[in-house]
Scaffold this motif. Structure first.
Motif, PDB file in Angstrom:
ATOM      1  N   ILE A   1       0.837  -1.210   0.000  1.00 30.01           N
ATOM      2  CA  ILE A   1       0.000   0.000   0.000  1.00 30.01           C
ATOM      3  C   ILE A   1       0.867   1.255   0.000  1.00 30.01           C
ATOM      4  N   ASP A   2       1.921   1.276   0.844  1.00 27.81           N
ATOM      5  CA  ASP A   2       2.819   2.437   0.879  1.00 27.81           C
ATOM      6  C   ASP A   2       3.473   2.670  -0.481  1.00 27.81           C
ATOM      7  N   MET A   3       3.907   1.566  -1.131  1.00 27.25           N
ATOM      8  CA  MET A   3       4.571   1.693  -2.432  1.00 27.25           C
ATOM      9  C   MET A   3       3.627   2.306  -3.466  1.00 27.25           C
ATOM     10  N   LEU A   4       2.379   1.826  -3.523  1.00 28.79           N
ATOM     11  CA  LEU A   4       1.430   2.328  -4.511  1.00 28.79           C
ATOM     12  C   LEU A   4       1.043   3.782  -4.233  1.00 28.79           C
ATOM     13  N   SER A   5       0.859   4.124  -2.939  1.00 29.57           N
ATOM     14  CA  SER A   5       0.500   5.500  -2.589  1.00 29.57           C
ATOM     15  C   SER A   5       1.604   6.472  -3.010  1.00 29.57           C
ATOM     16  N   LYS A   6       2.854   6.093  -2.754  1.00 32.18           N
ATOM     17  CA  LYS A   6       3.976   6.952  -3.146  1.00 32.18           C
ATOM     18  C   LYS A   6       4.079   7.054  -4.670  1.00 32.18           C
TER      19      LYS A   6
END
Length: 694
Positions: free
Chosen positions: A661-666
């Motif tokens: 989730i963090d990777m996609l949000s960034k």
């Protein structure tokens, strides 16, 4: 032959409307949203009233521009046989000569449809002028739909041919041919091949109508050159489509060869047609009559015409003047030449009966169209009159101002001694203005205070809404789960949720139509229903059916929510799910294949949803998301897109759910590069892992 062309056009329309989904041969390339898919499904299932209602609703909510909504309305009215309203919608859609980039294909489609309608109505010059204007704007703005460009080039050729200008007709036909060749050099897709085959066949038909048999045969050769590639590309998946085109081509060759005096070749081509499956249908047998009548095989032609009444009942609600001219009069000739006097007399009586009602309907249609034209002209005349009144008012205002200025200087010169009195009056006016300014300032402070109160209430509403979705996630063996929601505004319409009951995990991700406060209220009701039904332990499809019934009741605003609902068994690894018009989840870097295309929740109260099942999803990574991910826009109006999403997910095999989730949000934030988010963004990642119960 016209019946075969109609069948072939229906196949072409299926592809042009995005009828083949993500796993088919064609892709939408980001042009079609979920709203486009809904309205095109309504048109494809002949639910034209629903298509009109969706176009109105989606234009009101801002999901559709007026160009896009009018294009779909024109399609629906055209299918309903309401030509005047259809043409008026297409005219409105093409009135804007500089449509937005995202609506360029709608502008082209509407222009193409209107030009075809004018051509069929016999207004060849009007169709030609419109087609030229559309093509000029396409060249200026950039081609967005190559199929429509090919169709417009060919249509201009039909118009020139009908106007008795063969040289200009041939030039436009050749331009359509070159455009197809250039398209195929860049992209040898089924869409390019279909447009090529359909266009070449229709041009052959036009040359046959003008008895130019050599040209008809030359274009038939061009069609034949595309058939191997078309067969290889989708012949095994859609054999009826290839068979229909082969049949049309064989009949064209048979008729052209007969006109050239090559009777043996014509008979062989007609035999090829009779070996196709389409020749054995009612429509196929009626199509064969064009050749049989030319070949003076009247007995066979009369036999083929015997099923005309059945065919017309299946395909047309009413018999029109065109049907009488194109079908029933040739049927009368066939029976007369075959010596079947009783049958000929019966057909003559039919023509007599059909003619009165067909002529009445035609006159009513013409009257309705004139009424539409007069109504439109009346509105335009009122607008012009209003503009003229406004101009007159401005001129009077300017004249009055000039008079006042002149009067001021005269008064100043004549009444200089009264300057002190005027100064006192001006001072009084200044005090009044100061008082008015103070009052305005007080009102401004009140407005600012009210704005701050609204912003504070929206912040509170955002906090309440965020509290309705889980902020903590299970910490247990066998499950890796994490989700995150980021509204585009203070409040939004996305949601997610989960309920863990022993080894049974219910989870969902949803996206409400529209934005702002109405969407947030609809989202709250949806989240509550999910939590309630999940605790009852029912299957996802049953849950969707019950939630839909609750949301559709008294839904006067026509709101809906797309949702993916899943039930994972942590012991067995099975996954039962129901996709309600939502984006398909990503499983291990590929899209989850869907057997059923359910509607979104809240549209139709009695709709029954279908569920699906995966036997074992253990050690498989699932990503469920809303279109705030793949439709995120950067400052250049480019979309994040499915391809970029697939690349990122294929690189995430070693990451846990939170890290995904963090990777996609960034990645989305970096892609937007400072652009304001155009939609809410919700992401959920989960993975069921085997574990040792001992």
């Amino acid at each position: 032959m016209k019946k075969i062309v109609l069948i072939a056009m229906s196949i072409l329309t299926l592809f042009a409307c995005g009828g083949v989904g993500r796993n088919g041969l064609l892709q939408n390339d980001g042009k079609f949203s979920r709203a486009d898919t809904l309205i095109r499904e309504a048109l494809g299932t002949r639910d034209y009233q629903r298509a009109l209602a969706l176009a109105d609703s989606l234009e009101q909510t801002g999901d559709f521009s007026s160009v896009r909504a009018d294009n779909y309305r024109g399609d629906a009215y055209s299918s309903l046989g309401r030509r005047a309203e259809s043409k008026e919608c297409y005219r409105r859609a093409t009135a804007d000569n500089s449509p937005a980039t995202r609506d360029l294909w709608c502008y082209q489609e509407a222009g193409n449809s209107l030009a075809k309608r004018l051509y069929l109505d016999g207004d060849y010059e009007g169709a030609l002028r419109l087609a030229m204007d559309i093509m000029a704007n396409i060249d200026l703005l950039g081609t967005d739909n190559e199929g429509n460009s090919v169709g417009l080039d060919a249509l201009m050729g039909y118009c020139y041919q009908a106007l008795g200008k063969p040289r200009q007709a041939k030039e436009n036909y050749e331009r359509a041919y070159r455009r197809v060749r250039q398209w195929l050099e860049r992209d040898s897709s089924a869409m390019a091949l279909l447009w090529g085959v359909e266009t070449y066949n229709t041009i052959s038909e036009k040359y046959l109508e003008n008895h130019e048999y050599d040209e008809a045969m030359r274009w038939a050769d061009r069609t034949d050159s595309l058939m191997p590639a078309l067969t290889e590309l989708y012949g095994s998946r859609f054999p009826e489509g290839v068979d229909t085109y082969r049949g049309a081509l064989a009949l064209i060759r048979a008729r052209a060869a007969l006109g050239q005096g090559r009777k043996d070749y014509a008979e062989r081509a007609f035999a090829d047609y009779n070996r196709t499956d389409c020749s054995k249908t009612i429509g196929g047998r009626i199509c064969a009559t064009n050749y049989l009548m030319t070949a003076q095989r009247y007995e066979e032609a009369a036999d083929c015409y015997a099923e005309t009444d059945q065919f017309m009942k299946q395909h047309y609600a009413d018999i029109t003047l065109d049907h009488i001219q194109e079908t029933y009069i040739p049927k009368l000739r066939a029976n007369l030449y075959a010596g079947r006097k009783d049958s000929a007399l019966y057909v003559a009586r039919q023509i007599t009966e059909f003619y009165d009602s067909a002529l009445t309907r035609y006159k009513r249609s013409e009257a309705a169209e004139l009424a539409t034209v007069y109504d439109t002209q009346g509105k335009e005349r009122k607008i012009v009159e209003q503009q003229a009144d406004l101009l007159r008012q401005r001129l009077w205002g300017i004249a009055g101002a000039l008079v006042l200025i002149v009067f001021f200087f005269l008064a100043y010169d004549l009444h200089r001694r009264r300057a002190r009195r005027r100064l006192a009056a001006a001072h009084a006016d200044l005090q009044t203005a100061h008082a008015d300014l103070q009052t305005a300032y007080d009102k401004l402070e009140e407005t600012i205070a009210a704005k701050e109160r609204i912003e504070s209430e929206l912040r509170i509403a955002r906090g309440i809404q965020m509290s309705m979705v889980p902020s903590s996630f299970p910490d247990c063996d066998g499950l890796d789960l994490y989700a995150e929601m980021t509204p585009a505004k203070e409040v939004g319409g996305d949601l997610y949720g989960y309920v863990l009951d022993g080894a049974r995990l219910y989870f969902c991700v949803g996206d409400v139509s529209g934005k702002g406060v109405p969407a947030s209220l609809f989202m709250a009701q949806t989240a509550r229903l999910f939590q309630t039904f999940a605790k009852e332990g029912i299957m996802p499809a049953d849950m969707a059916t019950r939630m839909n019934r609750e949301l559709a009741e008294n839904n006067e605003r026509g709101m809906f929510v797309t949702m993916f609902i899943g039930l994972a068994d942590l012991d067995t690894g099975s996954l039962d799910y129901c996709n309600c018009g939502h984006n398909p989840p990503v499983v291990d870097g590929t899209f989850l294949q869907m057997a059923y295309q359910n509607l979104p929740l809240g549209l139709w109260e009695d709709y029954t949803f279908q569920g699906e099942r995966m036997e074992d999803v253990r050690n498989r990574r699932l990503l469920i998301y809303t279109d705030g991910l793949n439709e995120a826009m950067n400052p250049a109006n480019e979309q994040f897109g499915d391809e970029r999403l697939m690349q990122l997910m294929q690189q995430a095999a070693s990451l846990n759910a939170h890290q995904v989730i963090d990777m996609l949000s960034k990645a989305v934030a970096q892609f937007r590069d400072g652009a304001e988010p155009n939609d809410d963004l919700t992401l959920m990642a989960l993975c069921v892992k085997p574990f040792n119960k001992s």
